[in-house]
Design a protein around this motif. Sequence first.
Motif, mmCIF file in Angstrom:
data_model
loop_
_atom_site.group_PDB
_atom_site.id
_atom_site.type_symbol
_atom_site.label_atom_id
_atom_site.label_comp_id
_atom_site.label_asym_id
_atom_site.label_seq_id
_atom_site.Cartn_x
_atom_site.Cartn_y
_atom_site.Cartn_z
ATOM 1 N N MET A 1 0.843 -1.202 0.000
ATOM 2 C CA MET A 1 0.000 0.000 0.000
ATOM 3 C C MET A 1 0.876 1.249 0.000
ATOM 4 S SD MET A 1 -2.747 1.309 2.814
ATOM 5 C CE MET A 1 -1.370 1.454 3.953
ATOM 6 N N ILE B 1 1.007 5.298 0.549
ATOM 7 C CA ILE B 1 0.270 6.418 1.152
ATOM 8 C C ILE B 1 0.883 7.739 0.692
ATOM 9 C CG2 ILE B 1 -0.428 7.559 3.297
ATOM 10 C CD1 ILE B 1 -0.591 5.040 4.690
ATOM 11 N N LEU C 1 -7.530 8.072 9.727
ATOM 12 C CA LEU C 1 -6.501 7.020 9.777
ATOM 13 C C LEU C 1 -6.020 6.745 11.199
ATOM 14 C CD1 LEU C 1 -4.469 7.776 6.530
ATOM 15 C CD2 LEU C 1 -6.317 6.135 6.886
ATOM 16 N N ARG D 1 -8.662 2.739 9.450
ATOM 17 C CA ARG D 1 -7.334 2.507 8.876
ATOM 18 C C ARG D 1 -7.289 1.139 8.180
ATOM 19 N NH1 ARG D 1 -2.384 5.095 9.151
ATOM 20 N NH2 ARG D 1 -0.830 3.717 8.224
ATOM 21 N N ALA D 2 -7.902 0.144 8.819
ATOM 22 C CA ALA D 2 -7.945 -1.184 8.197
ATOM 23 C C ALA D 2 -8.700 -1.143 6.870
ATOM 24 C CB ALA D 2 -8.598 -2.185 9.151
ATOM 25 N N GLU E 1 -6.526 0.388 4.283
ATOM 26 C CA GLU E 1 -5.429 -0.490 3.868
ATOM 27 C C GLU E 1 -5.870 -1.580 2.900
ATOM 28 O OE1 GLU E 1 -3.776 -1.582 7.644
ATOM 29 O OE2 GLU E 1 -2.506 0.220 7.732
ATOM 30 N N SER E 2 -7.156 -1.641 2.633
ATOM 31 C CA SER E 2 -7.613 -2.595 1.622
ATOM 32 C C SER E 2 -7.313 -2.090 0.209
ATOM 33 C CB SER E 2 -9.114 -2.858 1.782
ATOM 34 O OG SER E 2 -9.861 -1.683 1.522
ATOM 35 N N VAL F 1 -3.476 5.050 -0.973
ATOM 36 C CA VAL F 1 -4.288 5.877 -0.078
ATOM 37 C C VAL F 1 -3.818 7.323 -0.181
ATOM 38 C CG1 VAL F 1 -4.983 6.310 2.323
ATOM 39 C CG2 VAL F 1 -4.618 3.961 1.531
#
Lengths: 256, 256
Positions: free
Chosen positions: A1, A3, A61, A67-68, A71-72, A76
């Motif tokens: 991921m 960010i 977040l 947040r979970a 994170e999919s 982000v």
Amino acid sequence: MKIDAITSRDNPALLRLRKLSSEPGGYRKTGSVWIEGDHLLRAARQRGWTPALVVATEAALQEAALRALAESAPRVLVVPAALFKTLSGLESPAQIGAELALPAAAAIAANAASVVLDRLQDAGNVGAILRSAAAFGVRQVLALKGTAALWSPKVVRAGQGAHFGLSLVEGLAADDLAALAVPLIATSSHTEHVLSRVALPSPCAWVMGHEGQGVSPALMARCALTVGIPQPGGEESLNVAAAAAICLYESERQKA
Amino acid sequence: MKIDAITSRDNPALLRLRKLSSEPGGYRKTGSVWIEGDHLLRAARQRGWTPALVVATEAALQEAALRALAESAPRVLVVPAALFKTLSGLESPAQIGAELALPAAAAIAANAASVVLDRLQDAGNVGAILRSAAAFGVRQVLALKGTAALWSPKVVRAGQGAHFGLSLVEGLAADDLAALAVPLIATSSHTEHVLSRVALPSPCAWVMGHEGQGVSPALMARCALTVGIPQPGGEESLNVAAAAAICLYESERQKA
């Protein structure tokens, strides 16, 4: 991921999402939809959808559950609350949203229980009908040309997540419904068949018409059956989403 | 009938109506409501209401049917279309509207079939429920404090004329429902009673709760029965106006 912190209003991804959030049919150009709020994102995840992109505020977040969810996504964007607001169609903007790639248009499944929408105008009605279809396990919704855009932000909000479990086909002509093998049923006040007393075919396709004009004559001619909902109160008529809920309920009641 | 041509935005009657058309709870101060369009005015007339005042454009008064509607009022204001627009909540303004004096608040009729609204927020939902109540002949609607204002312009529009045939009582506390002698029934997903299989008492009062939170615990404690609407589609839930339509339909089906 990956960010990225974004502070510019003119970030290309934000420009795209802003268009998606403000144009009812914007998704037809991008093939993707902007959904706002953790409720919708969670509903999409539960149905196996993976967001292409999540946008969230710093505050969001900090919350483990949000947040979970973020994170999919493979990417982000973290934005200030004021910038998130520019993507929002809500009076109280959410803190998280996502862009989802829409699947390619499905073909009509000939034998599936269905709802057919004939030029429904009101986003709230369309969303409520999608919710009822999902709740009663009717997974195919077919919208004729002139119906409110099914993936528009207002319809998605009113659908409360129902979209993600349905097979939605839109932009159809009445003739395209020849691909359906299940019988079409419409409601009408000019019929002797009373909804609760007629043996409803199952599966079937319930046809719901324009808020003012009802079902078009061309489509009515394709219906195998018309049924009336008794309305002892007199001349008043039901809202189309209320009528749809009743028909779907009655179909289910007769099966049980 | 007295006809006045008005061209000033600041005409006192127009100032009052403009407030009524823009403030959801404005009618509580004036005791009167502004309704827009010939459909609503006709629905009111059919139920025996007489408008206190009609506002119409010159063009509207050229049409015999609209002129006859206008002539049902003791006073008619004729205004330019641009001025009518300032009274309108619609994208395509109507050409005729009326001010109606509201009756004094009715007392709760102890034995009347009823719908109880517990803090419903969405004007479209409230209007659709009033339509369903009217269609199924349930004439008493009781709204608890925190429910969208029943006579607000948005609810009146969504009600499509249902208001004029109903007895509406609002601003109630849960304790005020002690005045009802008919049993209260709420829907719930945590009950073994299936709507279509339980013998519903008739008359009864259907309780519909807040879109997000459902029925309050205090009100739930007053319910004689909770019933579930089977939703084989899974975790999705019905829109509250869809659920109300189904409950009212099922009450009627069992009576027939």
